[in-house]
Design an enzyme around this catalytic site. Structure first.
Site, PDB file in Angstrom:
ATOM      1  N   GLY A  31       0.680  -1.121   0.128  1.00 40.58           N
ATOM      2  CA  GLY A  31      -0.012   0.115  -0.038  1.00 40.58           C
ATOM      3  C   GLY A  31       0.903   1.344  -0.096  1.00 40.58           C
ATOM      4  O   GLY A  31       0.294   2.621  -0.096  1.00 40.58           O
ATOM      5  N   CYS A 243     -26.706 -12.524 -19.820  1.00 41.27           N
ATOM      6  CA  CYS A 243     -26.440 -13.928 -19.329  1.00 41.27           C
ATOM      7  C   CYS A 243     -27.141 -13.844 -17.707  1.00 41.27           C
ATOM      8  O   CYS A 243     -27.015 -15.064 -17.230  1.00 41.27           O
ATOM      9  CB  CYS A 243     -24.699 -13.857 -18.995  1.00 41.27           C
ATOM     10  SG  CYS A 243     -24.202 -12.901 -17.510  1.00 41.27           S
ATOM     11  N   CYS A 265     -23.327  -6.959 -18.064  1.00 42.59           N
ATOM     12  CA  CYS A 265     -22.144  -7.163 -17.308  1.00 42.59           C
ATOM     13  C   CYS A 265     -21.180  -6.295 -17.953  1.00 42.59           C
ATOM     14  O   CYS A 265     -20.966  -6.041 -19.235  1.00 42.59           O
ATOM     15  CB  CYS A 265     -21.710  -8.522 -17.589  1.00 42.59           C
ATOM     16  SG  CYS A 265     -22.640  -9.854 -16.664  1.00 42.59           S
TER      17      CYS A 265
HETATM   18 ZN   LIG Z   1     -23.760 -10.883 -18.120  1.00 40.20          ZN
END
Ligand SMILES: [Zn+2]
Ligand SMILES: Nc1ncnc2c1ncn2[C@@H]1O[C@H](COP(=O)(O)OP(=O)(O)O)[C@@H](O)[C@H]1O
Ligand SMILES: [Mg+2]
Lengths: 282, 256
Positions: A31, A243, A265
């Protein structure tokens, strides 16, 4: 030298050594932002030069590279970076998250769980998580050195007081290894939990600011919050129109000019893979 | 060391200007010490040196922490000094803009020190901020208000709330009532006196206002050209000043 007259991975060996030294330091102090000097890349800043410099320094002939931009493999930016490495390093490329050994990304973490041995390289426009709150660079360094992060909590407090919740949907600040405040780059807050104890190595390159930082495998990455206002990753409340996924991060896309819209998506590989499986099952 | 804060033989020059010359001071737990003197006499410099914000050319400042351990302030690391400043100590600036975050709400200003020391419960931070607004006589309804919209007196009271919220043991104040109207000054002084007595905190307060010093301070240091010319219990110094400069100061107040 490759046939085209480039050194392997475009960068010269000295530059790669310098970047690798910075990477080792970054991995040793999860970090923590490590400065690096680098020659200019053949792309303007904002096109992922920091990520490209990191990828160029860790890639080898046996690697398979995937590049995504906002989750998609087929955007101009992703395609040109992938072509660049195919040309200067002669490496294989892929769109499959599972098959890739190195994934360079802008603004997303793939939905498919990453595994040990993989490297996720983030393109970072602004590495300093405190820069909006404290413009003086020397002061932000001091704050990191002393783990003096009260000011970031003041910002979260102000959000809750004003909006009833923390109004940060991208680049949501995280604490790495219980010590360093870190910018996860402009990924959606939805992706933050994926960083926590990820089995893959996460490397971050900021080209303009010339900083590198890292999260080694299985390191704790906690999104800042309050006990009574716990961090909540947000996602559009809909299934993917293509999907059907109810777990993935969605983009809202316009389907016509009559205001028609749907959610799909943002991770194209994930979505395509799911659609293929579905068809196979039918 | 029984004192909370102790300084010996402080010297500091700005070029040819001796801002501090062989200054020594002690502050005991719960004690209010006022530093008075004309403008340019070295009061602010002394406060900055005592609080570790400035390094003296010579001399030493020591502080006893709640566990009884003694620290040499100018030998402490920056991290430890910062930690001290946000927990056990407080600093109230003359100009509230130097002590407040002007783009953060009143509640956020009060909550900052709590959050800096680990508070992570929004509701409790809110409750504490509300309580402190009440204590400094600011309407709790203004908890989400911006300090820039507050009057000068309110800003100063907010700065005090923000400083005292972690209940420090020692607070430095540099002319906290300077720049305010006389009537506002009086109200603020009363408030400071009540809070300090109530919380039992030690205070080192710089002022050029002798009346304020009499109201607040147990002990008084009179400075002139970088030197402490006289010090003692406030009533003793003001009723029976020994040094001619102090006599002049007291006489000028009586004449006014
Ligand atoms: Zn999808
Ligand atoms: N940073 C500085 N650089 C140079 N001279 C300074 C500085 N700070 C204070 N001085 C000088 O030191 C003397 C004491 O100043 P100061 O401590 O501010 O006095 P006071 O607070 O009593 O008005 C003054 O002569 C002032 O001009
Ligand atoms: Mg002064």
């Amino acid at each position: 030298m490759t046939a085209l007259g480039y050194n392997f991975g475009y960068l010269d060996e000295n530059t790669k050594r310098m970047i690798r030294r910075a990477l080792l330091k970054a991995v040793a102090i999860p970090g923590h932002q490590v400065p690096f000097g680098a020659r200019e890349m053949p792309l303007p800043y904002g096109w992922g030069t920091g990520g490209i410099a990191v990828t160029a320094s860790v890639i080898g002939t046996g690697d398979r590279l995937k590049v995504i931009d906002q989750g998609a493999d087929d955007t101009t930016n992703a395609v040109s970076i992938r072509r660049f490495f195919a040309k200067v390093a002669g490496v294989a490329t892929t769109e499959s998250t599972a098959e890739a050994t190195i994934i360079q990304t802008r603004h997303r973490i793939p939905e498919t769980r990453l595994r040990e041995g993989q490297i996720l390289v983030y393109q970072v426009p602004m590495p300093e998580p405190l820069f909006r709150l404290e413009p003086r660079v020397a002061e932000t360094r001091r704050m990191h050195a002393l783990a003096d992060y009260g000011l970031m909590h003041v910002k979260l407090y102000e959000d809750i007081a004003r909006h009833g919740h923390v109004a940060i949907s991208y680049n949501y600040p995280v604490l790495v290894g219980g010590r360093y405040l870190m910018s996860p780059s402009p990924i959606p807050a939805f992706d933050n939990p994926k960083m926590d104890r990820m089995p893959a190595l996460q490397l971050f390159g900021a080209g303009r600011e010339k900083r590198i930082y890292a999260v080694p495998p299985y390191t704790s990455v906690r999104s800042l919050d309050f006990e009574d206002h716990p961090f909540q990753p947000v996602r559009a409340d809909a299934p993917c129109a293509l999907c059907g996924s109810r777990e993935s991060y969605l983009d809202e896309v316009l389907t016509d000019d009559q205001g028609g819209r749907m959610f799909v998506c943002s991770d194209t590989d994930y979505c395509n893979t799911r659609q293929t499986h579905r068809e196979a099952a039918e | 060391m029984s004192a909370l804060l102790e300084a010996h033989g402080l010297n500091l020059r700005f070029g040819a200007v001796p801002a501090l010359e062989d200054v020594s001071i002690e502050v005991h737990p719960g004690e209010v010490v006022a530093i008075v003197g004309e403008s340019g006499s070295g009061k602010t410099t002394l406060l900055r040196v005592l609080s570790g914000m400035m390094r003296p050319d010579s001399g030493e400042v020591r502080y006893r922490d709640p566990d009884g351990a003694v620290h040499v302030i100018h030998a402490m690391g920056e991290a430890a000094l910062r930690q001290l400043h946000r927990t056990d100590w407080g600093f109230v600036h003359q100009n509230p803009r130097d002590g407040l975050r002007m783009r953060v709400s009143a509640g956020g200003n009060i909550g900052e020190r709590l959050m800096a020391t680990g508070a992570r419960h929004y509701g409790r931070i809110r409750t504490e901020a509300t309580e402190w607004l009440r204590r400094v006589e600011i309407d709790p309804e203004r908890i989400d208000g911006m300090p820039a919209l507050f009057s000068g007196g309110m800003q100063q009271r907010l700065q005090i709330a923000r400083t005292l919220v972690t209940r420090p043991r020692l607070v430095f104040m540099d002319e906290p009532t300077g720049g305010l109207d006389v009537s506002v000054q009086a109200r603020l002084l009363d408030l400071i006196r009540a809070l300090v007595a109530d919380l039992g905190i030690a205070v080192v307060i710089v002022t050029h206002d002798i009346a304020a010093a009499r109201l607040l301070a147990h002990r008084l240091l009179v400075m002139r050209r970088g030197q402490v010319v006289e010090q003692g219990l406030t009533d003793r110094v003001l009723d029976d000043p020994q040094h001619e400069y102090t006599q002049l100061l007291v006489a000028s107040v009586l004449a006014a």
